[in-house]
Each structure stands twice: as structure tokens, then as C-alpha cells.
Design an enzyme around this catalytic site. Structure first.
Site, PDB file in Angstrom:
ATOM      1  N   CYS A  95      53.605  61.049  -3.047  1.00 52.50           N
ATOM      2  CA  CYS A  95      52.478  60.598  -2.228  1.00 52.50           C
ATOM      3  C   CYS A  95      52.126  59.175  -2.680  1.00 52.50           C
ATOM      4  CB  CYS A  95      51.284  61.516  -2.438  1.00 52.50           C
ATOM      5  SG  CYS A  95      50.672  61.425  -4.119  1.00 52.50           S
ATOM      6  N   HIS A 122      53.097  65.256 -12.988  1.00 58.29           N
ATOM      7  CA  HIS A 122      53.567  66.588 -13.386  1.00 58.29           C
ATOM      8  C   HIS A 122      55.010  66.764 -12.966  1.00 58.29           C
ATOM      9  CE1 HIS A 122      49.202  68.113 -13.647  1.00 58.29           C
ATOM     10  NE2 HIS A 122      49.655  67.705 -14.804  1.00 58.29           N
ATOM     11  N   CYS A 178      44.256  57.408  -8.815  1.00 59.94           N
ATOM     12  CA  CYS A 178      44.419  57.334  -7.358  1.00 59.94           C
ATOM     13  C   CYS A 178      43.069  56.953  -6.732  1.00 59.94           C
ATOM     14  CB  CYS A 178      44.888  58.677  -6.814  1.00 59.94           C
ATOM     15  SG  CYS A 178      45.007  58.649  -5.016  1.00 59.94           S
ATOM     16  N   GLU A 207      42.653  66.562 -13.328  1.00 55.48           N
ATOM     17  CA  GLU A 207      41.815  65.862 -12.345  1.00 55.48           C
ATOM     18  C   GLU A 207      40.382  66.396 -12.408  1.00 55.48           C
ATOM     19  OE1 GLU A 207      43.216  65.708  -8.180  1.00 55.48           O
ATOM     20  OE2 GLU A 207      41.108  65.889  -7.612  1.00 55.48           O
ATOM     21  N   THR A 243      41.573  67.243  -5.183  1.00 55.94           N
ATOM     22  CA  THR A 243      42.299  66.670  -4.030  1.00 55.94           C
ATOM     23  C   THR A 243      43.432  67.552  -3.513  1.00 55.94           C
ATOM     24  OG1 THR A 243      43.684  65.428  -5.575  1.00 55.94           O
ATOM     25  CG2 THR A 243      41.839  64.243  -4.571  1.00 55.94           C
ATOM     26  N   ASN A 252      49.855  70.909  -6.853  1.00 52.01           N
ATOM     27  CA  ASN A 252      50.068  70.940  -5.405  1.00 52.01           C
ATOM     28  C   ASN A 252      51.386  71.602  -5.048  1.00 52.01           C
ATOM     29  OD1 ASN A 252      52.000  68.595  -4.294  1.00 52.01           O
ATOM     30  ND2 ASN A 252      51.056  67.919  -6.188  1.00 52.01           N
ATOM     31  N   SER A 257      54.383  65.094  -6.267  1.00 52.23           N
ATOM     32  CA  SER A 257      54.909  64.395  -7.446  1.00 52.23           C
ATOM     33  C   SER A 257      56.394  64.677  -7.647  1.00 52.23           C
ATOM     34  CB  SER A 257      54.105  64.829  -8.681  1.00 52.23           C
ATOM     35  OG  SER A 257      54.071  66.235  -8.762  1.00 52.23           O
TER      36      SER A 257
END
Ligand code: F3S
Length: 255
Positions: free
Chosen positions: A2, A29, A84, A114, A152, A210, A252
Site C-alpha cells: 500500500c 510485518h 503513514c 499501531e 486502519t 491486515n 505489506s
């Protein structure tokens, strides 16, 4: 990658000719990317208190609590901030509402870096919640305005359940849907693909939040879903009877 991860990795590579360069935790990660950076002399550090003075410290895309900047400053460290911008936005929201005296609710995993960073901007006085059922068990007393932000990479359906529950039980709730659009779009597309295929492959780091969420989402719609970090982990024999194979990857995961 991303946008935020690409930016962080690029910034890390730009430091490769300097001496004593560290990332605060793994830059992303993904074990393969972390190893590649180590080969360039960029190592991860878990505690800024141990850093050598006048080193360079790269803050990763997950962001950090304000205390980390202070520690770095005390060691005269050159900080390269790869937080970010979408995460930075959450820090600013939380800081502003905290200064207004509001109750801060962070929807996410309390152990995720995060979320640990965001908690710091709420002076670590906040409620972190990972699912609606958890909230029902531990209803909090509150007479202040409530500000809700979200990790996020969180799942949209789970966020909606939590917000609904809080709005049903408390007054004056302001909700910031801070799920990153890159994450939300990926989750929607992965759902659509998983519904149509016989076998679904999710590619990404074992510790990537994610990626693991994509795996959970795809597993709901396709029973033959696997999550792999490298090509070697793929059991080719299991694919033989599959007419249609779907593939998705975490934010990632390198190209
Ligand atoms: Fe940033 Fe979204 Fe990636 S918050 S790090 S662009 S998943």
C-alpha cells in the site's frame, strides 16, 4: 505494498549509506523485507533507550507514541518519520479530543503496534476494544463525550457492530471511520473473489494484521483458503481439483 508501506520502505532504503541506522520495530510485518534491510546494515531496535547517540532512527508506518520522539530527542537521534499519513491523522484526532477532555475509544487489537502508538496520543487513558461482545461484558461508566477511532486495518463489519453498540448505550458519540481505504477496498475485493473460487490463496506475513484479516474474511466465503508467506509454503497437490483459484495479498506483501 500500500502507499504507506511503500513510502516507509523507500525512506528506509534511502538511509542505507549512513552509519548506525535502526528501525523502531520491524519496518513492516514481512520477514523477507526485514532481512533484505539487514543486509544493507539497517537493523530493528525494540527499545529506543538502548540506542547509540547520534544514530538514525526510522519510525515505521504504524507510527509511535509521543514518548518515543522524546526518547529519540534525548539521545540526539536523527529521526526519519515514516508514519503513514493516515495513521498520523488518527494521532491528531485522538490528541485533540483528549485535550477536550473526551473519552477515547480505540477499536482494534491492543497489542498491535499501531494501537500502542495511538494509545500514547491519548496519554494511555483510553478504552481499547476488539469486539462488541467484549464491550457488553465490561460496560464503562461515562459522562463525557465519546470519540471513537479505529485501527486502519480493522474489519469494517466488526467496527460497525462496535459503533452500533456504543451508540445504543451512550450519548454524544463522535465516530471517525479511520479504516484505510486501501484496506477496505482490498477486503471487499477479496470477499468478491473468495465467493467465486474453489481455492483461495492469501499471501502475506504471518504477523501482518491486515493479511490475517484477509485470511479470516476469505475463509468465511471459501473453505479452501490458505495463508502463505512464501511460494515454498504452497501445497501444490491441494490445488489439483480446483477449477478456479483466487489470489490476494496483504498491504505489506512485496510485489
Ligand atoms: Fe497507511 Fe493504509 Fe497502508 S493506513 S500503511 S496506506 S494500509
Amino acid at each position: 505494498f500500500c502507499f504507506g508501506v511503500q513510502r516507509a520502505v523507500n525512506l528506509a532504503y534511502e538511509q542505507k549509506n549512513k552509519e548506525r541506522v535502526y528501525t523502531y520495530g520491524p519496518i513492516i510485518h514481512n520477514a523477507q523485507v526485514v532481512e533484505a534491510l539487514e543486509q544493507k546494515g539497517i537493523y530493528k531496535l525494540d527499545n529506543v533507550d538502548n540506542i547509540t547517540d547520534h544514530s538514525t532512527l526510522i519510525i515505521r508506518s504504524h507510527g509511535v507514541a509521543p514518548g518515543v520522539y522524546e526518547q529519540a530527542h534525548n539521545h540526539n537521534v536523527d529521526v526519519v518519520d515514516a508514519t503513514c499519513p493516515y495513521v498520523r491523522k488518527i494521532h491528531k484526532i485522538v490528541e485533540r479530543h483528549k485535550n477536550n477532555g473526551d473519552t477515547i475509544v480505540i477499536v482494534g487489537n491492543k497489542n498491535h503496534p499501531e494501537v500502542i502508538g495511538i494509545r500514547g496520543w491519548a496519554k494511555n487513558e483510553c478504552i481499547v476494544v476488539d469486539d462488541a461482545a467484549e464491550l457488553e461484558k465490561s460496560m464503562f461508566t461515562n459522562n463525557k463525550d465519546i470519540c471513537i477511532v479505529c485501527q486502519t486495518t480493522y474489519r469494517k463489519d466488526k467496527l460497525n457492530d462496535i459503533v452500533q453498540w456504543i451508540q445504543n448505550n451512550y450519548k454524544n458519540v463522535t465516530v471517525y471511520d479511520t479504516i484505510c481505504s486501501a484496506t477496505a477496498e482490498r477486503q471487499e475485493e477479496a470477499t468478491e473473489i473468495a465467493k467465486q473460487v474453489d481455492y483461495m490463496i492469501v499471501i502475506g506475513g504471518k504477523s501482518s494484521s491486515n493479511t490475517q484479516k484477509l485470511y479470516e474474511i476469505c475463509s468465511k466465503h471459501c473453505h479452501n483458503t490458505v495463508c502463505i508467506e512464501t511460494a515454498e509454503e504452497l501445497e501444490l497437490n491441494n490445488l489439483k481439483d480446483s477449477d478456479r483459484i483466487g489470489i490476494t495479498a496483504g498491504a505489506s506483501t512485496p510485489d
